[in-house]
Write a protein that holds these residues in place. Structure first.
Motif, mmCIF file in Angstrom:
data_model
loop_
_atom_site.group_PDB
_atom_site.id
_atom_site.type_symbol
_atom_site.label_atom_id
_atom_site.label_comp_id
_atom_site.label_asym_id
_atom_site.label_seq_id
_atom_site.Cartn_x
_atom_site.Cartn_y
_atom_site.Cartn_z
ATOM 1 N N ASN A 35 0.841 -1.198 0.000
ATOM 2 C CA ASN A 35 0.000 0.000 0.000
ATOM 3 C C ASN A 35 0.876 1.248 0.000
ATOM 4 O OD1 ASN A 35 -2.152 1.759 0.175
ATOM 5 N ND2 ASN A 35 -2.365 1.541 2.401
ATOM 6 N N LEU A 37 1.390 5.010 -0.478
ATOM 7 C CA LEU A 37 0.513 6.172 -0.410
ATOM 8 C C LEU A 37 0.847 7.162 -1.525
ATOM 9 C CD1 LEU A 37 0.547 6.894 3.441
ATOM 10 C CD2 LEU A 37 -1.028 5.444 2.147
ATOM 11 N N GLN A 60 7.943 2.460 6.556
ATOM 12 C CA GLN A 60 6.630 1.849 6.338
ATOM 13 C C GLN A 60 6.764 0.331 6.259
ATOM 14 O OE1 GLN A 60 4.720 2.861 2.629
ATOM 15 N NE2 GLN A 60 2.734 2.025 3.244
ATOM 16 N N ILE A 113 1.358 9.039 8.389
ATOM 17 C CA ILE A 113 0.067 8.620 7.824
ATOM 18 C C ILE A 113 0.066 7.117 7.586
ATOM 19 C CG2 ILE A 113 -1.518 8.870 5.875
ATOM 20 C CD1 ILE A 113 -0.408 11.737 5.535
ATOM 21 N N ASN A 117 -2.529 4.412 9.396
ATOM 22 C CA ASN A 117 -3.422 3.535 8.640
ATOM 23 C C ASN A 117 -3.262 2.069 9.027
ATOM 24 O OD1 ASN A 117 -4.441 5.736 7.296
ATOM 25 N ND2 ASN A 117 -3.301 5.386 5.407
ATOM 26 N N GLN A 144 -5.379 10.959 2.529
ATOM 27 C CA GLN A 144 -4.895 9.576 2.564
ATOM 28 C C GLN A 144 -5.063 8.864 3.898
ATOM 29 O OE1 GLN A 144 -3.485 7.636 0.032
ATOM 30 N NE2 GLN A 144 -4.270 9.245 -1.292
ATOM 31 N N HIS A 145 -5.484 9.554 4.940
ATOM 32 C CA HIS A 145 -5.645 8.890 6.234
ATOM 33 C C HIS A 145 -6.944 8.099 6.275
ATOM 34 C CE1 HIS A 145 -6.934 9.115 10.667
ATOM 35 N NE2 HIS A 145 -6.052 8.138 10.556
ATOM 36 N N ASN A 146 -6.840 6.839 6.660
ATOM 37 C CA ASN A 146 -8.010 5.985 6.829
ATOM 38 C C ASN A 146 -8.704 6.357 8.133
ATOM 39 O OD1 ASN A 146 -9.838 3.927 7.375
ATOM 40 N ND2 ASN A 146 -8.506 2.304 6.629
ATOM 41 N N GLY A 149 -8.417 4.207 11.134
ATOM 42 C CA GLY A 149 -7.096 3.977 11.682
ATOM 43 C C GLY A 149 -6.872 4.757 12.962
#
Length: 307
Positions: A35, A37, A60, A113, A117, A144-146, A149
């Motif tokens: 994933n 971003l 990440q 971020i 997530n 882009q932030h879920n 989350g």
């Protein structure tokens, strides 16, 4: 006066003379992410702070439970705080205290971020940088932030400013569980204030962990941070690959069931070694164990040359 100092440090740290960088096109070689971003970058206005740097992708991967790598040391974030198929909230424990994370010098906000997530709402991620950078972080968080989350807060934190540190420490009850730094060790002029801020955030006996993503660019200059600053006050080690779950869960062999010769070729190597990117995991030394200098970094770099 504070604003003038802030502006000066922003220029020193982000708009050096002869700046010539391009926007990131994705993760470096060897870093595989499920994933990636898509964040807005803004080098024209923010200089170095407006670019996604390679260490952000590497961090990440380090924190991701989906990278299929077995790493030592593993992510310091307890597994119960990660989102998973059986627990949408990302927390199986009974402790009501949030798990708190602060990112220093976040730039575009990529690492913070991405972390938010992966985690559930029982976690709080404070993404920090100087004031001119905060609008870009907020824009990327909104995009882009879920929302399922971790909670995300975009905050000003000027390195060396004790008031900024105290304000954020007060918000989380006096201590952070984790401090994350991505690609911030490059200008010797900022080493002192970066170190001052780390010591303010990682108070003695707090058990705060520090994870630093570091891309080696000027070894001669950057060694001073590790030997004369960070290593004096923090005990740390590089994250190494000690296994690959994707291989362990496959047949791991040819048609005759024989293992291939290079199954373990990555074992023992630092995560991100292909691009001379390293992830260091540390914690503050007790006051009676502070060193005059620490040569661990030089030894680690010497050993890394074997790869």
């Amino acid at each position: 006066m504070v604003n003038t100092v802030c502006d000066d440090d922003f220029v020193i740290g982000n708009k050096p003379i002869g700046l010539n960088v391009e926007a990131s096109q994705g993760p470096p070689t060897g870093i595989h992410l499920s994933n990636v971003l898509s964040l807005r970058q803004d080098i024209d206005n923010l200089g170095l702070a407006g670019k996604i740097w390679q260490s952000a992708y590497t961090l990440q991967s380090y924190f991701s439970p989906d990278n299929e790598l077995v790493l030592d040391p593993p992510s310091p974030i307890p597994a119960t705080y990660y989102k998973n198929d059986n627990d949408n909230d990302g927390h199986n424990g009974t402790d009501d205290k949030p798990y708190t994370i602060l990112e220093l010098g976040a730039g575009t906000g990529y690492c913070g971020i991405a972390l938010a997530n992966m985690l559930g709402p029982q976690c709080q991620v404070y993404i920090t940088d100087l004031e001119p950078v905060i609008p870009l972080i907020e824009e990327n968080v909104a995009a882009q932030h879920n929302p399922n989350g971790a909670q995300v807060f975009c905050e000003r934190l000027h390195w060396g400013n004790k008031q900024d540190c105290k304000r954020l420490m007060d918000k989380v009850g006096g201590r952070f569980d984790l401090v994350v730094i991505s690609d911030c060790v490059y200008f010797t002029e900022l080493f002192d204030i970066l170190m001052d801020t780390l010591l303010d955030l990682c108070i003695e006996d707090s058990d705060t962990k520090v994870v630093i993503g570091y891309k080696c660019r000027s070894l001669e200059k950057e060694t001073g941070f590790w030997d004369l600053h960070f290593g004096r006050y923090f005990d740390y080690e590089p994250a190494r690959i000690i296994g690959d779950n994707s291989k362990q869960n496959s047949d791991d062999g040819d048609d005759d069931g024989n293992s291939s010769d290079d199954d373990d070729s990555n074992n023992g190597r630092p995560l991100g070694y292909e691009e001379q990117i390293y992830v260091f995991v540390g914690s503050r030394r007790p006051g009676n164990q502070v060193k005059a200098a620490d040569d661990r970094f030089a030894l680690l770099m010497f050993c890394a040359m074997d790869y």
